[in-house]
Write an enzyme that holds these catalytic residues in place. Structure first.
Site, mmCIF file in Angstrom:
data_model
loop_
_atom_site.group_PDB
_atom_site.id
_atom_site.type_symbol
_atom_site.label_atom_id
_atom_site.label_comp_id
_atom_site.label_asym_id
_atom_site.label_seq_id
_atom_site.Cartn_x
_atom_site.Cartn_y
_atom_site.Cartn_z
ATOM 1 N N HIS A 102 0.841 -1.196 0.000
ATOM 2 C CA HIS A 102 0.000 0.000 0.000
ATOM 3 C C HIS A 102 0.871 1.239 0.000
ATOM 4 O O HIS A 102 1.900 1.303 0.672
ATOM 5 C CB HIS A 102 -0.940 0.027 1.217
ATOM 6 C CG HIS A 102 -0.253 -0.133 2.530
ATOM 7 N ND1 HIS A 102 0.140 -1.350 3.024
ATOM 8 C CD2 HIS A 102 0.118 0.780 3.460
ATOM 9 C CE1 HIS A 102 0.718 -1.189 4.192
ATOM 10 N NE2 HIS A 102 0.731 0.102 4.487
ATOM 11 N N HIS A 104 0.979 5.152 1.071
ATOM 12 C CA HIS A 104 0.363 6.201 1.882
ATOM 13 C C HIS A 104 0.439 7.499 1.081
ATOM 14 O O HIS A 104 1.535 7.963 0.759
ATOM 15 C CB HIS A 104 1.134 6.413 3.183
ATOM 16 C CG HIS A 104 1.092 5.272 4.143
ATOM 17 N ND1 HIS A 104 0.238 5.221 5.222
ATOM 18 C CD2 HIS A 104 1.817 4.127 4.193
ATOM 19 C CE1 HIS A 104 0.441 4.115 5.899
ATOM 20 N NE2 HIS A 104 1.392 3.424 5.308
HETATM 21 P P1 AMP Z 1 1.847 0.434 7.444
HETATM 22 O O1 AMP Z 1 2.394 0.713 8.817
HETATM 23 O O2 AMP Z 1 2.602 1.146 6.346
HETATM 24 O O3 AMP Z 1 1.702 -1.046 7.182
HETATM 25 O O4 AMP Z 1 0.414 1.112 7.395
HETATM 26 C C1 AMP Z 1 -0.778 0.445 7.698
HETATM 27 C C2 AMP Z 1 -1.828 1.511 7.774
HETATM 28 O O5 AMP Z 1 -3.103 0.886 7.712
HETATM 29 C C3 AMP Z 1 -1.807 2.357 9.057
HETATM 30 O O6 AMP Z 1 -1.606 3.728 8.722
HETATM 31 C C4 AMP Z 1 -3.186 2.099 9.676
HETATM 32 O O7 AMP Z 1 -3.729 3.251 10.297
HETATM 33 C C5 AMP Z 1 -3.993 1.647 8.465
HETATM 34 N N1 AMP Z 1 -5.159 0.813 8.756
HETATM 35 C C6 AMP Z 1 -5.212 -0.253 9.597
HETATM 36 N N2 AMP Z 1 -6.446 -0.809 9.566
HETATM 37 C C7 AMP Z 1 -7.182 -0.067 8.701
HETATM 38 C C8 AMP Z 1 -8.540 -0.121 8.243
HETATM 39 N N3 AMP Z 1 -9.402 -1.069 8.680
HETATM 40 N N4 AMP Z 1 -8.962 0.813 7.359
HETATM 41 C C9 AMP Z 1 -8.117 1.781 6.927
HETATM 42 N N5 AMP Z 1 -6.823 1.879 7.315
HETATM 43 C C10 AMP Z 1 -6.363 0.977 8.188
#
Ligand code: AMP
Ligand code: ZN
Length: 120
Positions: A102, A104
């Protein structure tokens, strides 16, 4: 291929709700549940890849579609003028928590230095 235990595959499947801001046949963009900036959108390939390294090597065209979707969302959100940051956290050192690739997309305010501290 969908991975049943993967949070973002479950969002793609509609099993977990998300605030979707853009969808294409191959990508999905939705708002981060815990935003770190006024605009914080996650952009993912619908197909499961664990991280941007496996995505970029496994399907470069799909990686490009993720970038195209991110650019379209940046435009929709009014970020093109003042700028934004597009970030792929990868692996342990990168602080990755969800192992479905993903990007950001962060913007809407000055984002500060690239890293919280100087590692050099
Ligand atoms: P990472 O640390 O780069 O793996 O980012 C994962 C991101 O997913 C974090 O910024 C979380 O806030 C986000 N996240 C976790 N669960 C959800 C969800 N159900 N819907 C939207 N974002 C989420
Ligand atoms: Zn997945």
């Amino acid at each position: 291929m969908s991975t049943p235990d993967c949070l973002f595959c479950r969002i793609v499947a509609g099993e977990i709700p998300a605030t979707v801001v853009r969808e294409t046949p191959t990508t999905l963009a939705f708002r981060d549940i815990s935003p770190k900036a006024p605009v914080h959108v996650l952009v993912i390939p619908k197909e499961h890849y664990a991280d941007v390294a496996t995505l970029g090597q496994g399907d470069p065209a799909l990686a490009g579609e993720v970038l195209a979707t991110a650019a379209a969302v940046a435009e929709d959100e009014g970020l093109l003028g003042d700028g934004f940051r597009l970030m792929f956290n990868t692996g342990a050192y990168g602080g990755q928590e969800v192992f479905h690739a993903h990007a950001h997309l962060l913007g809407g305010a000055p984002l500060g230095p690239m890293l919280a501290r100087d590692l050099a």
